[in-house]
Design a protein around this motif. Structure first.
Motif, PDB file in Angstrom:
ATOM      1  N   PRO A 288       0.870  -1.245  -0.048  1.00 56.99           N
ATOM      2  CA  PRO A 288      -0.106  -0.003  -0.204  1.00 56.99           C
ATOM      3  C   PRO A 288       0.833   1.266  -0.038  1.00 56.99           C
ATOM      4  O   PRO A 288       0.297   2.413  -0.121  1.00 56.99           O
ATOM      5  CB  PRO A 288      -1.024  -0.126   1.280  1.00 56.99           C
ATOM      6  N   PHE A 289       2.038   0.968   0.208  1.00 62.52           N
ATOM      7  CA  PHE A 289       3.284   2.196   0.064  1.00 62.52           C
ATOM      8  C   PHE A 289       3.431   2.707  -1.331  1.00 62.52           C
ATOM      9  O   PHE A 289       3.595   1.731  -2.136  1.00 62.52           O
ATOM     10  CB  PHE A 289       4.319   2.052   0.884  1.00 62.52           C
ATOM     11  N   ASP A 290       3.518   3.874  -1.490  1.00 59.30           N
ATOM     12  CA  ASP A 290       3.984   4.266  -3.001  1.00 59.30           C
ATOM     13  C   ASP A 290       5.545   4.376  -3.001  1.00 59.30           C
ATOM     14  O   ASP A 290       6.019   3.926  -4.198  1.00 59.30           O
ATOM     15  CB  ASP A 290       3.539   5.711  -3.007  1.00 59.30           C
ATOM     16  N   LYS A 291       6.397   4.783  -1.935  1.00 61.60           N
ATOM     17  CA  LYS A 291       7.968   4.736  -2.294  1.00 61.60           C
ATOM     18  C   LYS A 291       8.449   4.249  -0.580  1.00 61.60           C
ATOM     19  O   LYS A 291       7.545   4.050   0.391  1.00 61.60           O
ATOM     20  CB  LYS A 291       8.374   5.996  -2.537  1.00 61.60           C
ATOM     21  N   ALA A 292       9.495   3.791  -0.630  1.00 56.75           N
ATOM     22  CA  ALA A 292      10.325   3.396   0.720  1.00 56.75           C
ATOM     23  C   ALA A 292      11.577   4.118   0.939  1.00 56.75           C
ATOM     24  O   ALA A 292      12.244   4.426  -0.205  1.00 56.75           O
ATOM     25  CB  ALA A 292      10.407   1.933   0.656  1.00 56.75           C
ATOM     26  N   VAL A 293      11.959   4.278   2.148  1.00 57.53           N
ATOM     27  CA  VAL A 293      13.079   4.939   2.425  1.00 57.53           C
ATOM     28  C   VAL A 293      13.799   4.036   3.621  1.00 57.53           C
ATOM     29  O   VAL A 293      13.291   3.799   4.685  1.00 57.53           O
ATOM     30  CB  VAL A 293      13.176   6.377   2.947  1.00 57.53           C
ATOM     31  N   ILE A 294      14.979   3.586   3.232  1.00 57.68           N
ATOM     32  CA  ILE A 294      15.578   2.525   3.883  1.00 57.68           C
ATOM     33  C   ILE A 294      16.842   3.255   4.446  1.00 57.68           C
ATOM     34  O   ILE A 294      17.665   3.610   3.647  1.00 57.68           O
ATOM     35  CB  ILE A 294      16.117   1.245   3.072  1.00 57.68           C
ATOM     36  N   MET A 295      17.156   3.220   5.749  1.00 57.96           N
ATOM     37  CA  MET A 295      18.414   3.718   6.477  1.00 57.96           C
ATOM     38  C   MET A 295      19.194   2.878   7.079  1.00 57.96           C
ATOM     39  O   MET A 295      18.582   2.202   8.057  1.00 57.96           O
ATOM     40  CB  MET A 295      17.783   5.016   7.098  1.00 57.96           C
ATOM     41  N   SER A 296      20.538   2.948   6.976  1.00 59.09           N
ATOM     42  CA  SER A 296      21.546   2.352   7.924  1.00 59.09           C
ATOM     43  C   SER A 296      21.741   0.860   7.864  1.00 59.09           C
ATOM     44  O   SER A 296      22.790   0.331   8.179  1.00 59.09           O
ATOM     45  CB  SER A 296      21.463   2.946   9.214  1.00 59.09           C
ATOM     46  N   VAL A 297      20.699   0.053   7.414  1.00 61.43           N
ATOM     47  CA  VAL A 297      20.871  -1.466   7.191  1.00 61.43           C
ATOM     48  C   VAL A 297      20.582  -1.751   5.724  1.00 61.43           C
ATOM     49  O   VAL A 297      19.184  -1.765   5.194  1.00 61.43           O
ATOM     50  CB  VAL A 297      20.024  -1.998   8.192  1.00 61.43           C
ATOM     51  N   PRO A 298      21.351  -2.224   4.863  1.00 67.72           N
ATOM     52  CA  PRO A 298      20.865  -2.672   3.486  1.00 67.72           C
ATOM     53  C   PRO A 298      19.695  -3.700   3.530  1.00 67.72           C
ATOM     54  O   PRO A 298      19.733  -4.584   4.416  1.00 67.72           O
ATOM     55  CB  PRO A 298      22.274  -3.136   3.048  1.00 67.72           C
ATOM     56  N   PRO A 299      19.025  -3.621   2.433  1.00 67.45           N
ATOM     57  CA  PRO A 299      18.153  -4.834   2.288  1.00 67.45           C
ATOM     58  C   PRO A 299      18.906  -6.086   2.151  1.00 67.45           C
ATOM     59  O   PRO A 299      19.890  -6.163   1.560  1.00 67.45           O
ATOM     60  CB  PRO A 299      17.654  -4.350   0.837  1.00 67.45           C
ATOM     61  N   SER A 300      18.420  -6.790   2.661  1.00 69.78           N
ATOM     62  CA  SER A 300      19.116  -8.357   2.754  1.00 69.78           C
ATOM     63  C   SER A 300      19.405  -8.974   1.427  1.00 69.78           C
ATOM     64  O   SER A 300      20.307  -9.818   0.988  1.00 69.78           O
ATOM     65  CB  SER A 300      18.060  -9.445   3.519  1.00 69.78           C
ATOM     66  N   ALA A 301      18.369  -8.637   0.328  1.00 69.39           N
ATOM     67  CA  ALA A 301      18.514  -9.018  -1.146  1.00 69.39           C
ATOM     68  C   ALA A 301      20.012  -8.477  -1.650  1.00 69.39           C
ATOM     69  O   ALA A 301      20.486  -9.147  -2.501  1.00 69.39           O
ATOM     70  CB  ALA A 301      17.451  -8.696  -1.802  1.00 69.39           C
ATOM     71  N   SER A 302      20.347  -7.431  -1.002  1.00 74.75           N
ATOM     72  CA  SER A 302      21.688  -6.971  -1.533  1.00 74.75           C
ATOM     73  C   SER A 302      22.655  -7.807  -1.532  1.00 74.75           C
ATOM     74  O   SER A 302      23.799  -7.990  -2.394  1.00 74.75           O
ATOM     75  CB  SER A 302      22.187  -5.748  -0.736  1.00 74.75           C
ATOM     76  N   PHE A 303      22.673  -8.865  -0.515  1.00 73.06           N
ATOM     77  CA  PHE A 303      23.660  -9.941  -0.262  1.00 73.06           C
ATOM     78  C   PHE A 303      23.353 -11.356  -0.739  1.00 73.06           C
ATOM     79  O   PHE A 303      23.909 -12.399  -0.094  1.00 73.06           O
ATOM     80  CB  PHE A 303      24.267  -9.846   1.292  1.00 73.06           C
ATOM     81  N   ARG A 304      22.557 -11.287  -1.564  1.00 75.65           N
ATOM     82  CA  ARG A 304      21.707 -12.876  -1.877  1.00 75.65           C
ATOM     83  C   ARG A 304      21.957 -12.909  -3.478  1.00 75.65           C
ATOM     84  O   ARG A 304      21.677 -11.762  -4.089  1.00 75.65           O
ATOM     85  CB  ARG A 304      20.587 -12.999  -1.328  1.00 75.65           C
ATOM     86  N   PRO A 305      21.935 -14.086  -4.074  1.00 72.65           N
ATOM     87  CA  PRO A 305      21.953 -15.222  -3.609  1.00 72.65           C
ATOM     88  C   PRO A 305      23.431 -15.703  -2.786  1.00 72.65           C
ATOM     89  O   PRO A 305      24.366 -15.161  -3.341  1.00 72.65           O
ATOM     90  CB  PRO A 305      21.860 -16.402  -4.326  1.00 72.65           C
ATOM     91  N   LEU A 306      23.351 -16.443  -1.585  1.00 72.84           N
ATOM     92  CA  LEU A 306      24.707 -16.370  -0.981  1.00 72.84           C
ATOM     93  C   LEU A 306      25.659 -17.320  -1.855  1.00 72.84           C
ATOM     94  O   LEU A 306      25.192 -18.287  -2.343  1.00 72.84           O
ATOM     95  CB  LEU A 306      24.427 -17.077   0.424  1.00 72.84           C
ATOM     96  N   GLY A 307      26.989 -16.793  -1.898  1.00 71.05           N
ATOM     97  CA  GLY A 307      27.774 -17.598  -2.651  1.00 71.05           C
ATOM     98  C   GLY A 307      27.869 -16.931  -4.109  1.00 71.05           C
ATOM     99  O   GLY A 307      28.676 -17.341  -4.778  1.00 71.05           O
ATOM    100  N   ARG A 308      26.981 -16.256  -4.445  1.00 68.45           N
ATOM    101  CA  ARG A 308      26.861 -15.802  -5.880  1.00 68.45           C
ATOM    102  C   ARG A 308      26.644 -14.423  -6.007  1.00 68.45           C
ATOM    103  O   ARG A 308      26.240 -13.917  -7.140  1.00 68.45           O
ATOM    104  CB  ARG A 308      25.926 -16.511  -6.563  1.00 68.45           C
ATOM    105  N   VAL A 309      26.998 -13.693  -5.058  1.00 67.93           N
ATOM    106  CA  VAL A 309      26.973 -12.181  -5.165  1.00 67.93           C
ATOM    107  C   VAL A 309      27.994 -11.735  -5.947  1.00 67.93           C
ATOM    108  O   VAL A 309      29.320 -12.096  -5.847  1.00 67.93           O
ATOM    109  CB  VAL A 309      26.934 -11.509  -3.762  1.00 67.93           C
ATOM    110  N   PRO A 310      27.786 -10.618  -6.939  1.00 74.33           N
ATOM    111  CA  PRO A 310      28.823  -9.964  -7.657  1.00 74.33           C
ATOM    112  C   PRO A 310      29.910  -9.288  -6.825  1.00 74.33           C
ATOM    113  O   PRO A 310      29.665  -8.949  -5.548  1.00 74.33           O
ATOM    114  CB  PRO A 310      27.926  -8.868  -8.123  1.00 74.33           C
ATOM    115  N   ASP A 311      30.994  -9.515  -7.305  1.00 76.25           N
ATOM    116  CA  ASP A 311      32.354  -9.127  -6.607  1.00 76.25           C
ATOM    117  C   ASP A 311      32.355  -9.650  -5.095  1.00 76.25           C
ATOM    118  O   ASP A 311      32.622  -8.905  -4.271  1.00 76.25           O
ATOM    119  CB  ASP A 311      32.240  -7.540  -6.413  1.00 76.25           C
TER     120      ASP A 311
END
Length: 302
Positions: free
Chosen positions: A120-143
């Motif tokens: 129901p939200f139009d936008k999101a602001v996320i602060m200080s903790v990266p979304p978990s998806a940034s580091f997934r899939p485990l073992g196949r994250v770029p760089d």
């Protein structure tokens, strides 16, 4: 002075702080979610600036943080935090232009809400903790090698997460852990007032156990109650809403370098910025810069 709204569910009673013109139901809502160790008072510098931009701002004390109640279900899962935010928005009166703004645990819940295809939200602001998806899939994250190089220092910074898994000892640690984390995470910021507010909210044994419950439910992978199970599945997924990610350059909890991986999972219309001089609690130690970034992204409410 902020106002207040009470939101009652079968599981929890949430008390909130509010700012803005609540006599105008057409003004969009910004639901601001705090983290650990913090309270709804942590939005006291940014929220008035959002209100001046035409937003109705509501910041709940997260479940287990007085004056909100403990969970009757004993659930401190991310799905439960997401449900609380949805209930707050429902009580405020959604407009279709509303946003969720989350910091720390609020950021984790906000990322889950941003991943909902029917959010129901139009936008999101996320602060200080990266979304978990940034580091997934485990073992196949770029760089991956570059990310792995961050791990030794991050493990040292995250000592408290492992400490909270121990029996008995963590339950007696509130008065020592809370001020230490504020000193370490936002260096140069005098958090004495905030530490006092946090200890008022979670200094009692039952409330402190609830605050520890957030970490224990997540690390131990316990199943949430059925009422939260479907929402809980979303917090590991990438956002689908346009999302602003903010991280302080001097954050002592997590490195701002992670923003490189955050950018890769954000959808079109998103942005990510490092707030110069900001610590972990950048909404307090850099409130003008933080509020300006947020208003620039979400726009004016009126």
């Amino acid at each position: 002075m902020p106002g207040s709204v009470e939101v009652v569910t079968d599981d929890v009673t949430l008390r909130t702080l509010t700012w803005g013109d609540w006599d105008n139901p057409d003004a969009p809502v910004a639901v601001c979610l705090h983290g650990f160790p913090d309270t709804a008072h942590g939005w006291r510098e940014v929220a008035p600036q959002l209100a001046d931009a035409g937003w109705r701002v509501v910041a709940p004390f997260m479940r287990g943080y007085a004056p909100s109640s403990l969970s009757a279900d004993g659930s401190y899962h991310v799905g439960a935090l997401m449900d609380d935010a949805l209930r707050v928005l429902e009580a405020a009166g959604p407009t279709g232009r509303d946003v969720v703004i989350g910091h720390d645990w609020g950021a984790i819940a906000g990322a889950g809400l941003a991943a909902m295809p029917d959010s129901p939200f139009d936008k999101a602001v996320i602060m200080s903790v990266p979304p978990s998806a940034s580091f997934r899939p485990l073992g196949r994250v770029p760089d991956g090698a570059k990310l792995a190089a961050q791990l030794p220092r991050q493990l040292l910074r995250s000592w408290y997460i492992l400490f909270f898994q121990l029996p008995w000892l963590p339950e007696r640690s509130a008065s020592r852990v809370v001020p230490k984390l504020w000193r370490d995470w936002s260096p140069g910021y005098d958090g004495a007032e905030d530490v006092a507010l946090v200890l008022d909210a979670i200094g009692e044994p039952a409330n402190w156990r609830a605050a520890l419950g957030y970490y224990r439910a997540t690390v131990r992978g316990s199943r949430p109650p059925t009422r939260y199970a479907q929402l809980h599945e979303r917090w590991l997924e990438a956002p689908v809403l346009p999302t602003l990610y903010l991280h302080g350059s001097d954050d002592g909890c997590a490195s701002p370098d992670y923003i490189e991986w955050v950018r890769r999972v954000l959808p079109a219309g998103s942005a990510a910025h490092v707030v110069d001089g900001g610590g972990h609690f950048l909404q307090l130690d850099r409130p003008a810069d933080t509020a300006a970034r947020i208003v620039d992204f979400i726009g004016r409410g009126s």
